[in-house]
Design a protein around this motif. Structure first.
Motif, short mmCIF file in Angstrom:
data_model
loop_
_atom_site.label_atom_id
_atom_site.label_comp_id
_atom_site.label_asym_id
_atom_site.label_seq_id
_atom_site.Cartn_x
_atom_site.Cartn_y
_atom_site.Cartn_z
N ARG A 55 0.79 -1.23 -0.14
CA ARG A 55 -0.15 0.04 0.04
C ARG A 55 1.03 1.25 -0.08
O ARG A 55 0.42 2.07 -0.82
N LYS A 56 1.73 1.18 0.78
CA LYS A 56 2.78 2.45 0.86
C LYS A 56 3.37 2.63 -0.35
O LYS A 56 3.51 3.79 -0.78
N ASP A 57 3.79 1.61 -1.15
CA ASP A 57 4.59 1.91 -2.36
C ASP A 57 3.43 2.20 -3.51
O ASP A 57 3.80 1.94 -4.72
N GLY A 58 2.32 2.26 -3.21
CA GLY A 58 1.30 2.57 -4.30
C GLY A 58 0.79 1.36 -5.17
O GLY A 58 0.20 1.74 -6.28
N LEU A 59 0.79 0.10 -4.69
CA LEU A 59 0.20 -1.05 -5.68
C LEU A 59 -0.97 -1.50 -5.01
O LEU A 59 -1.14 -1.85 -3.79
N ASP A 60 -1.88 -1.22 -5.89
CA ASP A 60 -3.42 -1.75 -5.47
C ASP A 60 -3.60 -3.40 -5.55
O ASP A 60 -3.30 -3.67 -6.60
N ALA A 61 -3.40 -3.85 -4.55
CA ALA A 61 -3.46 -5.39 -4.82
C ALA A 61 -4.52 -6.08 -3.35
O ALA A 61 -4.85 -5.43 -2.68
N HIS A 62 -5.03 -7.20 -3.93
CA HIS A 62 -5.83 -7.70 -2.96
C HIS A 62 -4.91 -9.11 -2.68
O HIS A 62 -4.42 -9.99 -3.49
N CYS A 63 -4.70 -9.12 -1.40
CA CYS A 63 -3.72 -10.19 -0.84
C CYS A 63 -4.61 -11.24 0.07
O CYS A 63 -5.36 -10.89 0.82
N ARG A 64 -4.08 -12.30 -0.17
CA ARG A 64 -4.90 -13.57 0.72
C ARG A 64 -3.62 -14.35 1.16
O ARG A 64 -2.67 -14.67 0.35
N GLN A 65 -3.73 -14.56 2.56
CA GLN A 65 -2.54 -15.37 3.22
C GLN A 65 -2.89 -16.83 3.21
O GLN A 65 -4.27 -17.34 3.31
N VAL A 66 -2.05 -17.44 2.96
CA VAL A 66 -2.13 -18.91 3.13
C VAL A 66 -1.13 -19.74 3.82
O VAL A 66 0.28 -19.33 3.89
N ALA A 67 -1.44 -20.45 4.93
CA ALA A 67 -0.21 -21.06 5.69
C ALA A 67 -0.17 -22.40 5.71
O ALA A 67 0.75 -22.93 6.59
N ARG B 295 12.20 -3.04 -2.11
CA ARG B 295 12.17 -3.70 -3.68
C ARG B 295 11.11 -4.46 -3.99
O ARG B 295 10.92 -4.88 -5.00
N LEU B 296 10.08 -4.61 -3.08
CA LEU B 296 8.98 -5.30 -3.15
C LEU B 296 8.11 -4.97 -4.41
O LEU B 296 7.95 -5.63 -5.31
N VAL B 297 7.65 -3.69 -4.34
CA VAL B 297 6.59 -3.33 -5.41
C VAL B 297 7.11 -3.37 -6.82
O VAL B 297 6.95 -4.06 -7.50
#
Ligand code: C2E
Length: 827
Positions: free
Chosen positions: A25-37, A112-114
């Motif tokens: 979010r901070k780097d401006g990427l509009d993403a829908h995230c889902r965690q899987v464990a 470097r993530l985004v």
């Protein structure tokens, strides 16, 4: 605005998951995230959504990273997988890249993530595009492969510099070699043989030299020895003026080529057949316009191919009815309109261009296309003029007599049957007149067969001249004729006709400058009185005819029931005569011949008698005619001659003063080719001196006058046998005519002798015969001398010898031997 990315984050720690989310979010990427464990959720979530990227921790409890990675790659091969973890070590990183990890990030430094996700996104898009392009290419080349296999067409390339060839699988398949087979140019050429090898080598060298493209059809022999036809199209590629490559295609055209060859052969065969058959053939299109006519059709119609093509059939085929000369309808119409096979009427005349015509027979059939529709017609016809003429001629010959042209026995029988049928319906009569010429055999024997034939023709013409058109005059064979008078009502009609026939036939004939007279005997039977069927009527008319003969010839007789028994008797008599030959029922009587001057016995005539088992001793008058008619006279005559030779030789051996014995020789015997030889053998076998045998020939025999007759007489004379002419004066021979023959003696017929004293003309004839015979150095004997008066006349006119009852009747051998013994003088 871009749609939000769907990111699947494999992370067991919620804080770390949220940390990642915050960074995004901070780097401006509009993403829908889902965690899987855990692994189970991963399996379920992977296919739950279209993921744009997978972010994964390396150390998740219960989940081995490499297994999770493999799972992700197997389900989502093109989705980037970014490892977000603590340090993994350089070696490990290389191994993970190989396994499909897209990028690495340290959890401690997510700046470097985004950019990494964005770059991975771009890379993934490129990869997908490349994969799609590769897939499309694969599909295209698969399609090409399938198409080339379907079309049996493959490609090849030749490099002149290296001499290497390469070819596609389909070319290898066509040549029946494995795709990996050696493809040197020599190997390539090895599939071509003979003229084809020469051709491919030539065109390939021209392609290399001049850059010339080629398109050829050639025959190859495959590696498995099968013959195939290929079409080779090739074009050289040049670089700086010289050919660097030749690329081409090879297509298996064997099926087409075989079809073409078959078609060509069929066409050729059809062409040759149509040119060589004897039938005329014309073909038309569906409108009846001519598109072909073979040479026979050209000849029969008089039209050339060029002239007839594109003309309507009826312009070329001018056909009319033979009987009324009216034009006949177009023969191909039934074929074109109804699709049926049809034939011309029987009486069809084809008129040629030049006006000549011929009778034709034809058949017409439709020509159909593959779908069955009528596209034309074929007309086959032949000239039957000659064959019809021959058929008519044969039919005519089978029913008519060749010599006279009259209906023959078969046709006459048919006409009689028809006449009986008509008479039965109408209640009328049918007359059957059976006619036989009297003593016709004499004419044949004396004047020869050609004269006999001429007389028969004359008789036929005379019979036709006295009959009506409705009567049937037929020749039954030989000298027999039959006339059928249909629808006659009374015997008088038949008698009238019979009288006319007697008159017509007895009028003189002129043959070989001689005048001849001839008579005929007629027997008449009548339907229904004398028989209800044809064969009975003919048989009865025949019996009546015999009756007429017995009544002295030259007359007609109506049938009467008792006549048949006479005919049957005659038949029985003939059978008995046959038996008599086998059973040797004959005896020879001898009638002395006497020298007129001193009354000395100078010879004898052998005269046959038949010792009939029932009827006693029969004279020749009873059976000689039947023997001649049946041909038995040959064996009978031979027996008499043998008997006479044997007997005379026996007398000679007994020391009697022997005299010549004469034997009567019938015309049939004389014609026998072996006569001279058999007489020579007989004389040799019996040892009888030939001068003691004499042959008496009738005038009719020598009258044939042919070289053969003269030759036979001369050969007989050379044997030493004496020859005399019997019954002289009754025939037509003149004395001057006799000069040509080696005759020793003339025998004056007894009919001249009988009334010698009362008939001046007979006396004159005898005097003339005697003096002329003497001038020809022939001796003369008179037969039938019964009286002193006759003897005196003959003696007075220097007749050399006498035979007759005055001196002796014919006597048996024993009695004649007595006469020889004493060699007595007879008075
Ligand atoms: N009224 C009368 N008749 C006399 C007198 N003298 C002789 N004749 C008869 O006259 C016939 C003479 O024989 P031909 O003219 O050769 O006529 C012969 C001859 O043509 C034929 N013939 C007889 N024998 C033979 C034979 O072996 N072969 C052949 N082919 N014909 C034969 O049969 C005919 C009849 O023979 P024949 O009945 O034996 O009759 C004989 C004889 O018996 C006479 O004074 N008065």
């Amino acid at each position: 605005m871009d749609a939000p990315l769907n990111l699947l984050i494999i992370e067991d720690t919620l804080a770390d998951f949220l940390l990642v989310e915050r960074h995004l979010r901070k780097d401006g990427l509009d993403a829908h995230c889902r965690q899987v464990a855990n692994s189970a959720d991963l399996v379920a979530d992977l296919t739950d959504m279209n993921w744009d990227a997978v972010l994964s921790d390396y150390n998740v409890p219960g989940m081995e990273f490499t297994e999770s990675l493999a799972l992700v790659r197997s389900v989502l091969p093109d989705v980037p997988v970014i490892l977000v973890s603590g340090t993994v070590g350089e070696e490990n990183a290389v191994g993970l890249l190989k396994l499909g990890v897209t990028d690495f990030l340290l959890k401690e430094n997510l700046t470097r993530l985004v950019p990494a996700i964005r770059r991975a996104q771009r890379d993934a898009a490129e990869l997908r595009a490349r994969h799609a392009a590769e897939q499309a290419l694969r599909e295209k080349s698969q399609l090409l492969l399938e198409m080339s296999a379907l079309a049996h067409i493959g490609g090849w390339e030749y490099d002149p510099a290296t001499g290497r060839c390469s070819w596609t699988e389909e070319v290898a398949r066509i040549h029946e070699v494995s795709p990996s087979a050696d493809t040197s140019i020599a190997f390539f050429f090895s599939f071509f043989h003979g003229e084809w090898r020469l051709k491919i080598e030539t065109v390939l060298s021209q392609a290399i030299k001049y850059g010339k493209p080629f398109d050829l059809e050639l025959e190859i022999v495959t590696a498995k020895g099968n013959r195939k036809w290929v079409r080779m199209v090739f074009a050289p590629t040049s670089d700086g003026g010289s050919v660097v490559k030749i690329r081409g295609s090879t297509q298996d055209i064997t099926d087409r080529k075989r079809g073409e060859i078959m078609m060509f052969n069929q066409k050729e065969r059809a062409e040759v057949t149509l040119h060589s058959i004897g039938d005329a053939v014309i073909t038309t299109d569906a409108q009846g316009i001519i598109d072909y006519l073979n040479p026979v059709a050209q000849q029969l119609t008089g039209w050339s191919m060029e002239g007839a093509i594109n003309k309507s059939l009826m312009d070329v085929l001018n056909i009319v009815d033979k009987n009324n000369k009216l034009p006949l309808p177009n023969p191909i119409l039934p074929a074109l309109s109804e699709g049926t096979i049809s034939h011309l009427p029987v009486d069809c005349l084809l008129i040629r261009q030049d006006g000549r015509y011929s009778e034709i027979e034809n058949s017409t059939a439709p020509i159909r296309s593959r779908d069955g529709s009528i596209i034309g017609a074929v007309l086959v016809f032949r000239d039957v003029t000659a064959s019809r003429e021959i058929t008519a001629k044969i039919a005519y010959q089978a029913m008519h007599d060749a010599l006279t042209g009259l209906p023959n026995r078969i046709l006459a029988l048919d006409r009689l049957q028809q006449a009986i049928g008509a008479a039965l319906r109408e209640g009328t009569c049918v007359g059957v007149l059976f006619l036989d010429l009297d003593r016709f055999k004499n004419i044949n024997d004396s004047l020869g067969h050609s004269s006999g034939d001429y007389i028969l023709e004359q008789v036929a013409a005379r019979l036709l001249s006295v009959t009506r058109a409705t009567d049937t005059v037929s020749r039954q064979g030989g000298d027999e004729f039959m006339i059928i008078m249909p629808s006659a009502s009374h015997q008088v009609h038949f008698a009238d006709l019979a009288t006319k026939i007697l008159d017509a036939v007895s009028a003189p004939y002129f043959v070989k400058q001689q005048e001849l007279s001839l008579t005929i005997s007629i027997g008449i039977s009548m339907y229904p009185n004398d028989g209800s069927d044809a064969s009975t009527l003919i048989k009865n008319a025949d019996a009546a005819m015999y009756h007429a003969k017995e009544a002295g010839c030259d007359n007609y007789q109506f049938y009467a029931t008792e006549m048949n028994s006479k005919a049957a008797k005659r038949l029985l008599f003939e059978v008995q005569l046959r038996h008599a030959v086998v059973r040797q029922e004959f005896v020879v009587y001898y009638q002395p011949k006497v020298d007129t001057a001193d009354r000395k016995l100078i010879g004898a005539e052998a005269l046959i008698r038949w010792n009939h088992p029932d009827l006693g001793l029969l004279t020749p008058a009873n059976f000689i005619a039947i023997a001649e008619d049946s041909g038995l006279i040959v064996s009978i005559g031979q027996w008499v001659t043998e008997e006479v030779c044997r007997q005379n030789q026996a007398w000679l051996q007994h020391g009697h003063a022997c005299v010549p014995i004469s034997v009567n020789l019938s015309a049939i015997q004389f014609r026998n080719k072996s006569l001279v030889d058999s007489l020579r053998i007989l004389l040799e076998e019996t040892g009888l001196p030939p001068r003691l045998l004499e042959l008496e020939l009738t005038e009719s025999v020598i009258m044939q006058g042919s070289e053969t007759v003269i030759g036979t007489l001369q050969r007989l004379k050379q044997l030493g046998i004496n020859l005399s002419i019997d019954d002289f004066g009754t025939g037509y021979s003149s004395l001057s005519y006799l000069k040509r023959f080696p005759i020793d003696t003339l025998k004056i017929d007894q009919s001249f002798v009988w009334d010698i004293a009362h008939d001046e003309s007979n006396a004159a004839i005898i005097k003339a015969i005697i003096s002329m015979a003497h001038s020809l150095k022939m001796s003369v004997i008179a037969e039938g001398v019964e009286t002193q008066e006759q003897l005196a006349f003959l003696e007075a006119h220097q007749c050399d010898a006498i035979q007759g009852y005055y001196f002796s009747q014919p006597v048996p051998a024993m009695k004649f031997e007595e006469m020889l013994k004493v060699q007595r003088t007879l008075h």
